[in-house]
Design a protein around this motif. Structure first.
Motif, PDB file in Angstrom:
ATOM      1  N   PRO A 146     -54.116 -49.409  19.585  1.00 55.52           N
ATOM      2  CA  PRO A 146     -54.129 -48.397  20.648  1.00 55.52           C
ATOM      3  C   PRO A 146     -53.384 -47.103  20.289  1.00 55.52           C
ATOM      4  CG  PRO A 146     -53.761 -50.553  21.597  1.00 55.52           C
ATOM      5  CD  PRO A 146     -53.746 -50.745  20.100  1.00 55.52           C
ATOM      6  N   MET A 147     -52.490 -47.148  19.327  1.00 59.78           N
ATOM      7  CA  MET A 147     -51.791 -45.906  18.974  1.00 59.78           C
ATOM      8  C   MET A 147     -52.720 -44.920  18.261  1.00 59.78           C
ATOM      9  SD  MET A 147     -49.140 -47.084  15.988  1.00 59.78           S
ATOM     10  CE  MET A 147     -49.692 -47.699  14.388  1.00 59.78           C
ATOM     11  N   ALA A 149     -55.792 -44.385  19.585  1.00 59.44           N
ATOM     12  CA  ALA A 149     -56.830 -44.114  20.590  1.00 59.44           C
ATOM     13  C   ALA A 149     -57.150 -42.629  20.704  1.00 59.44           C
ATOM     14  CB  ALA A 149     -56.396 -44.662  21.956  1.00 59.44           C
ATOM     15  N   ALA A 150     -56.174 -41.787  20.453  1.00 60.84           N
ATOM     16  CA  ALA A 150     -56.391 -40.339  20.657  1.00 60.84           C
ATOM     17  C   ALA A 150     -57.037 -39.662  19.465  1.00 60.84           C
ATOM     18  CB  ALA A 150     -55.066 -39.651  20.976  1.00 60.84           C
TER      19      ALA A 150
END
Lengths: 273, 273
Positions: A146-147, A149-150
């Motif tokens: 998830p780190m 995701a951007a």
């Protein structure tokens, strides 16, 4: 389900020896008797596809996967179309190299809208299916941590990847399990079981504490906190018995001699994977 | 559900102005007309609990939460017991300061065993319930971003926090939603709805690209990719209408004058939250 995995399943993911070109990586695998290699597309450019293929075949190496396709979301339809074209070239390259797995890093949202980006990912994969079938190459959805995701992937859990695969209902689509990306997930073992025999790849490294860098922060197996063996056994129990790629993105490991990296990676594979 | 949240709900989480002591933070809130403050325990030490409480009350500020309890997992039973004792002191401090929320950062595993660590978290929270009730303080489980799973919290999704809360079946236990920690989650809106009126706090900041630092990497609202307003509206729809804390851990923001941070934070709150 074996306590220690066979060395015959060990694969060098080429990013682990980022300072080596393809020729050096192939020779390194030969010296270290690593039977598989996972090839990155940008590493093909130096020698071209034909020569790259020949080098790998002449060495008797097998290609576990091609990294990477994906990057589906984009603000405009034409840009999304051109991403699909690039994925089709990646499928051709995978077929040429003799691997049946194209790893998908699905891409990030062009703005704040995660829902649209996730929809574009699924649509993109769906549109690739016929050509993937023609090429004899499967599309491996790799959920990223998830780190990322951007900036790399809006697909961040194995649950999401499984759901996409189930909705698309094509044997051409599967998932790739990378311990670095999924180890934290409270649903991990359920989702591995759910993936069943649709697991197309298994990648290992470790989560070191503290993480030295958001991108180049992966550790050698055994240097971190991931229950790698437990995850490997769960993946086997689900039905995966293919190659196991060591994929480590870490500046300190890149800076050491490649032969040393391969030796350590073999030792740690037997001890921790 | 309002388009723009009332400024009467705005709270300065004290870590956002890390270079200010409590007295400076209280005065800063008065000057900027920020009506709430969230207090960190290490900031109480300089003035002591009584004087800290008096400063806050004399200024007419309200305390939205105390940061933080938690850190339940530890290798030995005696260490886990001493963590519980520390949590009981935190509950007393929260009651003294006049807030009814103790934010829980649940802690990481002392080894590779996530399952045991997660069990210890749940047991720890359960054991605190009677004393929390006595103190009139609720326990707010704050899931942290999965990138902190190895060193800060094995509770990394709102789904996990909800499940713990449901199993414990106590009105003394709720969840805290921090956009930085949960924005990436494909189940986010479902889990916010599931949390319902058990949401005890809502924290805002932003996810900037690239993240400058794994720990001190949060951005000011509007500088990143999080759909903050959508999440705020979802949290309200679920039933939460309490204070909204701005909690930003970022060296560059710490290094600027606190009054400037508070002014920007107010403007961005009205524009992006």
């Amino acid at each position: 389900m074996k306590e220690v995995p066979s060395i015959q399943r060990l694969s060098l993911n080429q990013i682990t020896t980022e300072n080596w070109n393809l020729s050096e990586a192939v020779e390194g695998c030969l010296r270290a008797e690593v039977p598989w290699i996972s090839v990155w597309r940008h590493k093909l450019q130096e020698f071209g596809l034909n020569k790259s293929r020949k080098m790998i075949r002449d060495a008797g190496l097998r290609v576990s996967s091609l990294c990477r396709g994906g990057m589906f979301p984009a603000a405009s339809k034409s840009e999304r179309q051109s991403r699909l074209d690039d994925n089709r070239r990646a499928l051709e390259e995978a077929a040429e190299l003799g691997t049946d797995v194209l790893v998908l890093v699905c891409g990030s949202a062009p703005d704040r809208d995660l829902d649209s980006a996730r929809k574009w990912v699924e649509e993109g994969i769906e549109q690739l299916i016929p050509y993937a079938k023609e090429c004899g190459v499967k599309l491996g959805i790799e959920p990223l941590h998830p780190m990322y995701a951007a900036d790399r992937s809006v697909i961040v859990t194995l649950g999401q990847a499984n759901a996409i695969r189930e909705r698309l209902q094509s044997t051409q689509v599967g998932v790739v399990v990378d311990v670095f990306h999924v180890w934290w997930d409270p649903d991990l073992y359920q989702q591995i079981a759910r993936a069943g025999d649709h697991i197309l790849g298994f990648h290992v490294s470790d989560w070191i504490v503290p993480v030295p860098d958001l991108f180049k922060g992966r550790g050698m197996m055994g240097d971190g906190v991931i229950e790698i063996r437990r995850i490997r056994q769960a993946v086997e129990e689900a039905g995966y018995n293919g190659p196991i790629e060591v994929e480590i993105i870490n500046q300190a490991i890149w800076d050491q001699p490649g032969d040393q990296t391969l030796q350590t990676m073999k030792d740690r594979y037997l001890e921790h994977v």
